[in-house]
Motif scaffolding. Structure first.
Motif, PDB file in Angstrom:
ATOM      1  N   ALA A   1     -25.601   1.608  71.802  1.00 39.14           N
ATOM      2  CA  ALA A   1     -24.836   0.675  72.626  1.00 39.14           C
ATOM      3  C   ALA A   1     -23.587   1.291  73.242  1.00 39.14           C
ATOM      4  O   ALA A   1     -22.930   0.650  74.070  1.00 39.14           O
ATOM      5  N   THR A   2     -23.260   2.532  72.864  1.00 45.79           N
ATOM      6  CA  THR A   2     -22.026   3.152  73.345  1.00 45.79           C
ATOM      7  C   THR A   2     -22.336   4.387  74.184  1.00 45.79           C
ATOM      8  O   THR A   2     -23.436   4.934  74.146  1.00 45.79           O
ATOM      9  N   THR A   3     -21.327   4.830  74.903  1.00 49.78           N
ATOM     10  CA  THR A   3     -21.458   6.035  75.710  1.00 49.78           C
ATOM     11  C   THR A   3     -21.393   7.274  74.806  1.00 49.78           C
ATOM     12  O   THR A   3     -20.863   7.206  73.684  1.00 49.78           O
ATOM     13  N   PRO A   4     -21.913   8.415  75.263  1.00 49.87           N
ATOM     14  CA  PRO A   4     -21.900   9.611  74.407  1.00 49.87           C
ATOM     15  C   PRO A   4     -20.506  10.057  73.991  1.00 49.87           C
ATOM     16  O   PRO A   4     -20.341  10.656  72.922  1.00 49.87           O
ATOM     17  N   ASP A   5     -19.491   9.772  74.828  1.00 47.80           N
ATOM     18  CA  ASP A   5     -18.132  10.197  74.510  1.00 47.80           C
ATOM     19  C   ASP A   5     -17.288   9.070  73.905  1.00 47.80           C
ATOM     20  O   ASP A   5     -16.058   9.149  73.867  1.00 47.80           O
ATOM     21  N   ALA A   6     -17.942   8.021  73.430  1.00 53.02           N
ATOM     22  CA  ALA A   6     -17.221   6.865  72.894  1.00 53.02           C
ATOM     23  C   ALA A   6     -16.366   7.262  71.687  1.00 53.02           C
ATOM     24  O   ALA A   6     -16.704   8.168  70.928  1.00 53.02           O
ATOM     25  N   ARG A   7     -15.253   6.560  71.540  1.00 55.83           N
ATOM     26  CA  ARG A   7     -14.368   6.742  70.390  1.00 55.83           C
ATOM     27  C   ARG A   7     -14.427   5.484  69.532  1.00 55.83           C
ATOM     28  O   ARG A   7     -14.754   4.400  70.020  1.00 55.83           O
ATOM     29  N   ALA A   8     -14.057   5.636  68.256  1.00 56.03           N
ATOM     30  CA  ALA A   8     -14.079   4.504  67.338  1.00 56.03           C
ATOM     31  C   ALA A   8     -12.848   4.524  66.445  1.00 56.03           C
ATOM     32  O   ALA A   8     -12.329   5.596  66.103  1.00 56.03           O
ATOM     33  N   LEU A   9     -12.394   3.340  66.053  1.00 59.73           N
ATOM     34  CA  LEU A   9     -11.373   3.178  65.032  1.00 59.73           C
ATOM     35  C   LEU A   9     -12.003   2.429  63.871  1.00 59.73           C
ATOM     36  O   LEU A   9     -12.465   1.290  64.042  1.00 59.73           O
TER      37      LEU A   9
END
Length: 231
Positions: A121-129
């Motif tokens: 569901a996210t882009t390849p460069d997605a970030r997460a907290l």
């Protein structure tokens, strides 16, 4: 114990999470500073107060398996879409996600499935907290069996900071930075409350006011991780 029916009004009332709270201001600032997303997904958005904060600055949607919580979140953050099943999340939609005190409620195998759905569901460069309690942290040592993370029976996946590092690495996530939230659940000693707070809480207060990830892992109640997908 991670089934949605456990997270009803009585659960949030017992945990002091029915309304907004100061910690959510801190997490929202971290999202802006470190993730800087255009479209963020709040995983396990609960009653939607962090979601509403994030939606003030960017497009923010939620994922929440509790029907009760999801219905409240839609009222609290009316401009957000709240899904109740990760399998129906649109592919490649989000460039960031948050999971604040969520992963400790999910066993390892279902959590691995959730991470796979989030990667889709996210882009390849997605970030997460990601924020989780730290059973090897200073708060756990100071409070012992009274540590508040041990009082919630839905906390079925309590890992020390180092074990989460290994778990993320094994499931395709790279740690960009990590820290502790510091000590905030006073008292930690027999000192009168104001003195106990001064002795233990100043690092937490400084980090909170700065809106940054500074404190050494293991020095507080919880671990905070900024993550991205490994290539």
């Amino acid at each position: 114990m991670f089934a949605g029916q456990h997270y009803d009004e009585s659960y949030y009332a017992a945990n002091g999470q029915l309304g907004d709270r100061p910690a959510l201001r801190y997490y929202d600032r971290l999202v802006g500073r470190y993730l800087n997303p255009r479209h963020v997904l709040d995983v396990g958005c609960g009653t939607g107060h962090l979601l509403a904060r994030m939606a003030r600055h960017r497009q923010a949607d939620g994922l929440e398996l509790s029907s009760y919580s999801a219905s409240v979140a839609r009222q609290v953050s009316p401009g957000s879409t709240v899904w109740e099943d990760a399998a129906v999340l649109p592919p490649g939609r989000f460039d960031a996600f948050t999971a604040v005190h969520v992963f400790e409620h999910i066993p390892d195998e279902p959590l691995a499935e959730l991470l796979a759905q989030l990667r889709r569901a996210t882009t390849p460069d997605a970030r997460a907290l990601v924020v989780v309690p730290d059973p090897a942290g200073a708060a756990s040592r100071l409070h012992g069996s009274r540590w508040n993370a041990l009082t919630d029976p839905t906390h079925i996946n309590l890992k020390p900071h180092a074990e989460w590092l290994d778990y993320f690495d094994a499931h395709g996530l790279r740690v960009v930075r990590s820290c502790s939230d510091g000590l905030w659940n006073f008292p930690y000693s027999s000192l009168p409350m104001p003195f106990d707070a001064l002795r233990h809480g100043l690092p937490m207060a400084a980090q909170f006011l700065a809106g940054r990830m500074w404190l050494t892992p293991g020095s507080g109640e919880s671990s905070l991780f900024e993550l991205t997908w490994a290539s």
